[in-house]
Enzyme design. Structure first.
Site, PDB file in Angstrom:
ATOM      1  N   LYS A  77      -7.910   7.595   8.685  1.00  0.00           N
ATOM      2  CA  LYS A  77      -7.008   8.134   9.713  1.00  0.00           C
ATOM      3  C   LYS A  77      -5.790   8.765   9.064  1.00  0.00           C
ATOM      4  O   LYS A  77      -5.420   8.418   7.931  1.00  0.00           O
ATOM      5  CB  LYS A  77      -6.550   7.059  10.712  1.00  0.00           C
TER       6      LYS A  77
ATOM      7  N   ASP B 147      -4.105  -1.434  12.022  1.00  0.00           N
ATOM      8  CA  ASP B 147      -4.859  -0.175  12.114  1.00  0.00           C
ATOM      9  C   ASP B 147      -6.349  -0.388  12.387  1.00  0.00           C
ATOM     10  O   ASP B 147      -7.082   0.590  12.587  1.00  0.00           O
ATOM     11  CB  ASP B 147      -4.746   0.608  10.788  1.00  0.00           C
TER      12      ASP B 147
HETATM   13  O1  C5P Z   1      -1.126  -4.938   9.990  1.00  0.00           O
HETATM   14  P1  C5P Z   1      -1.309  -4.713   8.525  1.00  0.00           P
HETATM   15  O2  C5P Z   1      -1.815  -5.930   7.826  1.00  0.00           O
HETATM   16  O3  C5P Z   1      -2.087  -3.501   8.187  1.00  0.00           O
HETATM   17  O4  C5P Z   1       0.151  -4.452   7.951  1.00  0.00           O
HETATM   18  C1  C5P Z   1       0.413  -4.472   6.574  1.00  0.00           C
HETATM   19  C2  C5P Z   1       1.905  -4.645   6.374  1.00  0.00           C
HETATM   20  O5  C5P Z   1       2.603  -3.462   6.812  1.00  0.00           O
HETATM   21  C3  C5P Z   1       2.537  -5.777   7.166  1.00  0.00           C
HETATM   22  O6  C5P Z   1       2.444  -6.986   6.481  1.00  0.00           O
HETATM   23  C4  C5P Z   1       3.971  -5.305   7.298  1.00  0.00           C
HETATM   24  O7  C5P Z   1       4.692  -5.548   6.100  1.00  0.00           O
HETATM   25  C5  C5P Z   1       3.827  -3.805   7.431  1.00  0.00           C
HETATM   26  N1  C5P Z   1       3.811  -3.373   8.839  1.00  0.00           N
HETATM   27  C6  C5P Z   1       4.987  -3.388   9.572  1.00  0.00           C
HETATM   28  N2  C5P Z   1       4.978  -2.986  10.880  1.00  0.00           N
HETATM   29  C7  C5P Z   1       3.832  -2.549  11.453  1.00  0.00           C
HETATM   30  C8  C5P Z   1       2.619  -2.507  10.724  1.00  0.00           C
HETATM   31  C9  C5P Z   1       2.647  -2.922   9.401  1.00  0.00           C
HETATM   32  O8  C5P Z   1       6.051  -3.771   9.073  1.00  0.00           O
HETATM   33  N3  C5P Z   1       3.869  -2.144  12.727  1.00  0.00           N
END
Ligand code: C5P
Length: 313
Positions: free
Chosen positions: A14, A141
């Protein structure tokens, strides 16, 4: 590994054509509004029966992919098995094209693909809603990797509303030599934003209208990524990549998600080839890939008839 050994699912990368980031929430995630667009760059995950949960990986970034339980695809298989009270006995083979730590949801694509592949291999028929709940537990995501197309994401990015999209948009992706860690980019975003009041993250309607109309010129003027300054601050050399593609004729460019991949929006396939060649010869990126959007979400690939599980699925 051949497809007829099991079930193969591919899931797309994406880009975020709009990414408005707001304040940090009490759970540490940032409130955001994102316009996700799936592009025609895919990872494949093949699930085959095994005595235990194992993972292998092939592709240019294979050495950067963890093969233990921390792999998001393995975690997806575990959550699905737990939901159905089954042991997660499966071998997952990941054929990787999406750059690791590239801001293109490669790990999320693997998780969504693994979920669908295990669901088919184990013949579970899990309702879509339950699959989406597992996806949201796996990462912000992952739900989008399952649905693909174009979607508006709110919350931490996991609450999706599908968006209408017309025609095909042409893009060139400049893939960097080294990845960037998403949490590190969000921390840099916080550092740069220190002291500024965070308005609620919103996306202008021009952007969603441009997608619905298939209008690349209007989309070019509406592209927005609030994480771009943070990615450029951590990786100043990205400015040179942005300049090469823009000077070669791209309509617009932006960092994809948390970076460091840069996405160039272009008029057509011919312009895409010219810009990809300019990027490759410039030496400012590892490689350039020409893609189109929208791409469909995670999908089971056909198995040759009469072999393996193909006829039974
Ligand atoms: O959700 P995911 O594990 O992909 O997110 C990875 C990291 O990106 C999270 O641990 C966080 O530090 C950051 N993040 C964030 N806010 C979001 C999505 C991700 O701070 N909305």
């Amino acid at each position: 590994m051949t497809r007829c050994d099991g079930v193969t699912v591919h899931a797309p990368a994406k880009i975020n054509v709009g990414l408005a980031v707001g304040a940090v929430r009490s759970d540490g995630f940032h409130e955001l509004t994102s316009v996700f667009l799936a592009v025609s760059l895919y990872d494949e995950v093949t699930a085959t029966p095994a005595r235990a949960l194992t993972v292998t990986c092939e592709g240019p970034d294979a050495d950067k992919v963890p093969l233990d339980q921390t792999n998001l695809a393995a975690h997806a298989a575990e959550l699905l098995a737990t939901l159905h009270n089954l042991p997660p006995n499966v071998h997952l083979h990941i054929a990787k094209n999406i750059p690791v730590a590239g801001g293109m949801a490669g790990g999320s694509a693997n998780a969504a693909a693994a979920l669908l592949a295990c669901d088919a291999l184990w013949r579970l028929g899990t309702p879509r809603e339950d699959l989406l709940t597992i996806c949201a537990d796996l990462g912000s995501d992952v739900p989008f990797s399952l649905i693909g197309g174009a979607a508006l994401g709110t919350g931490r990015g996991e609450k999706l509303t599908e968006l209408p999209i017309a025609g095909a948009f042409h893009w060139v992706l400049a893939i960097a030599h080294e990845g960037l860690s998403t949490p590190v980019v969000f921390r840099e975003f916080d550092r740069l934003a220190q002291g500024t009041r965070m308005p609620p993250p919103t996306i202008p309607q021009t952007l969603t209208h441009a997608l619905a109309a298939g209008d690349a010129t209007t989309l070019a003027s509406a592209l927005r990524n609030d994480l771009q300054p943070a990615a450029l601050s951590l990786r100043p050399s990205l400015a040179a990549t942005l300049a090469v593609g823009t000077e070669a004729g791209a309509l617009a460019a932006l960092v994809s998600g948390s970076g460091p991949t840069i996405a160039f929006l272009v008029t057509d396939a011919k312009a895409a080839a010219v810009i990809a060649a300019a990027l490759t010869t410039s030496g400012t990126c590892r490689t350039a890939r020409v893609v189109t959007a929208p791409a469909q979400g995670a999908s089971v690939l056909p198995t040759p008839l009469g072999q393996g599980l193909g006829t039974a699925l």
